[in-house]
Design an enzyme around this catalytic site. Structure first.
Site, PDB file in Angstrom:
ATOM      1  N   ASP A  56     106.879  64.461  92.825  1.00 45.08           N
ATOM      2  CA  ASP A  56     107.070  65.909  92.911  1.00 45.08           C
ATOM      3  C   ASP A  56     108.087  66.365  91.871  1.00 45.08           C
ATOM      4  OD1 ASP A  56     106.737  68.502  94.481  1.00 45.08           O
ATOM      5  OD2 ASP A  56     108.916  68.268  94.420  1.00 45.08           O
ATOM      6  N   TYR A  61     113.394  72.199  87.450  1.00 42.38           N
ATOM      7  CA  TYR A  61     114.324  71.083  87.657  1.00 42.38           C
ATOM      8  C   TYR A  61     114.980  70.736  86.330  1.00 42.38           C
ATOM      9  CZ  TYR A  61     112.276  70.564  92.302  1.00 42.38           C
ATOM     10  OH  TYR A  61     111.839  70.797  93.592  1.00 42.38           O
TER      11      TYR A  61
HETATM   12  N1  LIG Z   1     110.238  73.262  96.990  1.00 35.57           N
HETATM   13  C1  LIG Z   1     111.536  73.418  97.002  1.00 35.57           C
HETATM   14  O1  LIG Z   1     112.062  74.540  97.067  1.00 35.57           O
HETATM   15  C2  LIG Z   1     112.400  72.200  96.934  1.00 35.57           C
HETATM   16  C3  LIG Z   1     113.778  72.303  97.150  1.00 35.57           C
HETATM   17  C4  LIG Z   1     114.545  71.126  97.101  1.00 35.57           C
HETATM   18  C5  LIG Z   1     113.925  69.924  96.819  1.00 35.57           C
HETATM   19  N2  LIG Z   1     112.577  69.855  96.579  1.00 35.57           N
HETATM   20  C6  LIG Z   1     111.897  68.589  96.273  1.00 35.57           C
HETATM   21  O2  LIG Z   1     112.123  67.704  97.351  1.00 35.57           O
HETATM   22  C7  LIG Z   1     112.680  66.500  96.864  1.00 35.57           C
HETATM   23  C8  LIG Z   1     113.578  65.870  97.898  1.00 35.57           C
HETATM   24  O3  LIG Z   1     114.665  66.723  98.208  1.00 35.57           O
HETATM   25  P1  LIG Z   1     116.147  66.430  97.690  1.00 35.57           P
HETATM   26  O4  LIG Z   1     116.110  65.534  96.536  1.00 35.57           O
HETATM   27  O5  LIG Z   1     116.797  67.748  97.580  1.00 35.57           O
HETATM   28  O6  LIG Z   1     116.849  65.763  98.946  1.00 35.57           O
HETATM   29  P2  LIG Z   1     116.654  64.411  99.802  1.00 35.57           P
HETATM   30  O7  LIG Z   1     115.380  63.758  99.446  1.00 35.57           O
HETATM   31  O8  LIG Z   1     116.878  64.771 101.212  1.00 35.57           O
HETATM   32  O9  LIG Z   1     117.890  63.556  99.321  1.00 35.57           O
HETATM   33  C9  LIG Z   1     117.957  63.049  98.020  1.00 35.57           C
HETATM   34  C10 LIG Z   1     118.997  61.982  97.976  1.00 35.57           C
HETATM   35  O10 LIG Z   1     118.678  60.981  98.902  1.00 35.57           O
HETATM   36  C11 LIG Z   1     119.107  59.749  98.457  1.00 35.57           C
HETATM   37  N3  LIG Z   1     118.110  58.775  98.948  1.00 35.57           N
HETATM   38  C12 LIG Z   1     116.785  58.755  98.654  1.00 35.57           C
HETATM   39  N4  LIG Z   1     116.173  57.760  99.307  1.00 35.57           N
HETATM   40  C13 LIG Z   1     117.132  57.125 100.021  1.00 35.57           C
HETATM   41  C14 LIG Z   1     117.106  56.023 100.902  1.00 35.57           C
HETATM   42  N5  LIG Z   1     115.953  55.387 101.182  1.00 35.57           N
HETATM   43  N6  LIG Z   1     118.285  55.632 101.455  1.00 35.57           N
HETATM   44  C15 LIG Z   1     119.439  56.285 101.179  1.00 35.57           C
HETATM   45  N7  LIG Z   1     119.521  57.351 100.359  1.00 35.57           N
HETATM   46  C16 LIG Z   1     118.371  57.768  99.797  1.00 35.57           C
HETATM   47  C17 LIG Z   1     119.093  59.799  96.952  1.00 35.57           C
HETATM   48  O11 LIG Z   1     120.265  59.139  96.490  1.00 35.57           O
HETATM   49  P3  LIG Z   1     120.438  58.617  94.987  1.00 35.57           P
HETATM   50  O12 LIG Z   1     120.554  59.873  94.160  1.00 35.57           O
HETATM   51  O13 LIG Z   1     121.681  57.834  95.064  1.00 35.57           O
HETATM   52  O14 LIG Z   1     119.220  57.855  94.625  1.00 35.57           O
HETATM   53  C18 LIG Z   1     119.038  61.280  96.627  1.00 35.57           C
HETATM   54  O15 LIG Z   1     120.107  61.772  95.891  1.00 35.57           O
HETATM   55  C19 LIG Z   1     113.393  66.926  95.586  1.00 35.57           C
HETATM   56  O16 LIG Z   1     113.696  65.847  94.743  1.00 35.57           O
HETATM   57  C20 LIG Z   1     112.402  67.883  95.019  1.00 35.57           C
HETATM   58  O17 LIG Z   1     111.348  67.180  94.381  1.00 35.57           O
HETATM   59  C21 LIG Z   1     111.822  70.987  96.642  1.00 35.57           C
END
Ligand SMILES: NC(=O)c1ccc[n+]([C@@H]2O[C@H](COP(=O)([O-])OP(=O)(O)OC[C@H]3O[C@@H](n4cnc5c(N)ncnc54)[C@H](OP(=O)(O)O)[C@@H]3O)[C@@H](O)[C@H]2O)c1
Length: 295
Positions: A56, A61
């Site tokens: 995604d 971004y």
């Molecule tokens: N549509 C929208 O408006 C919107 C808004 C926000 C996000 N998104 C999408 O959703 C995705 C996910 O959301 P997010 O990145 O904000 O938050 P998230 O997935 O809740 O958290 C991301 C963080 O989780 C850590 N992580 C990932 N897998 C892990 C695991 N198995 N164990 C421990 N820690 C873990 C990572 O750490 P490290 O950095 O240390 O690897 C990363 O920084 C985004 O990357 C983006 O593609 C969409």
């Protein structure tokens, strides 16, 4: 070029595509706090090697105003330098948000912007047609049907193969489904153990057979490493399975409905691998019921 030994993961469906049950969110590799390019490419490769076939991203971004599409360019670069089956990977991007460079996220849901931004995304991704394109967020200044109407036109022009929406209410899901003539394949909303206000949208997607992609499934970039005290049952279940609470969180989401495809973000190969592994984790009905009741 890496020589991948890809492990097949359990799968789910988005429209007519089969994807790994857990995807990779690209945002942490391109916004504030991002790692260097080499670590980002290693993270994407680790995820692909672990069997992930959904990534995604979004044109928004990026961090600085002059680097729109930073994450799309990164993903295209990582896919080019990966030795595996690139055609089997669905890259899902978005348009409708802008980042002027001061840390804020602004919006532009005008059809002319959506169409131009989507064509620019296709160029950066190096594809003739984008696999899945999602309208990032409703723009209060533009009627929703007009923004989503741009996606309908892009489908007809062959610029995108599938259309999705993000940050939508149940009414907007129904409206988008109508505007797209029944071709809405995905909804991407915020959803995590401590943020469940999209439960109605998830249930509607389940009813309509539309994929639901929880964003920030682990609570978001700054909170994912910690466990909220109220979420102790996730830690207890994790201990019982010899896995982490984050992996239990992803497995629990998968158990909520067959339409759910979480997209945890990563900026390190270790977390990318750990998240992919969670796709095969099975929780008992009792465990799922306990976690359902925990928020
Ligand atoms: N549509 C929208 O408006 C919107 C808004 C926000 C996000 N998104 C999408 O959703 C995705 C996910 O959301 P997010 O990145 O904000 O938050 P998230 O997935 O809740 O958290 C991301 C963080 O989780 C850590 N992580 C990932 N897998 C892990 C695991 N198995 N164990 C421990 N820690 C873990 C990572 O750490 P490290 O950095 O240390 O690897 C990363 O920084 C985004 O990357 C983006 O593609 C969409």
């Amino acid at each position: 070029m890496t020589s991948p030994t890809t492990t097949p993961l359990p799968t789910r469906t988005i429209g007519d595509r089969t994807v790994s049950a857990i995807g990779l969110g690209g945002m942490p590799m391109s916004i504030e706090g991002r790692p260097d390019r080499a670590r980002s490419v290693a993270t994407i490769h680790a995820s692909l090697d672990a069997g992930v076939t959904l990534i995604d991203t979004a044109d928004a971004y990026h961090q600085h105003a002059d680097e729109v599409g930073h994450n799309e360019t990164l993903i295209a670069e990582a896919l080019r330098s990966w030795g595996g089956d690139r055609d089997g990977v669905l890259v899902a991007t978005k348009a409708g948000h802008l980042r002027p460079g001061d840390g804020s996220w602004t919006q532009d849901g005008r059809p002319e912007h959506i169409k131009a931004a989507t064509k620019a995304s296709a160029q950066r991704l190096g594809v003739e047609a984008i696999g899945l394109h999602q309208f990032h967020r409703p723009d209060p200044a533009v009627p929703y049907a007009e923004s989503v109407g741009a996606l309908a036109e892009l489908l007809e022009e062959g610029v995108i193969q599938m259309a999705g929406i993000s940050n939508a209410t149940t009414a907007q899901i129904r409206e988008a489904q109508q505007v797209l003539g029944g071709r809405l394949v995905s909804v991407q909303n915020q959803f995590s153990p401590s943020f469940r206000s999209s439960d109605d949208e998830l249930r509607l997607c389940d009813e309509l057979g539309i994929a639901f992609l929880p964003w920030s499934p682990l609570g978001g970039i700054s909170s994912a490493a910690e466990l909220t005290p109220g979420l102790a049952p996730f830690a207890r279940v994790a201990e019982a399975h010899g896995v982490t609470p984050q992996q239990v969180t992803l497995a629990w989401m998968l158990a909520t409905s067959p339409v759910v495809v979480p997209i945890p973000g990563s900026s390190r190969p270790e977390t990318a691998r750990a998240s992919a592994e969670a796709a095969a984790l099975r929780l008992s009905p009792d465990e799922v019921a306990t976690l359902d009741a925990t928020d």
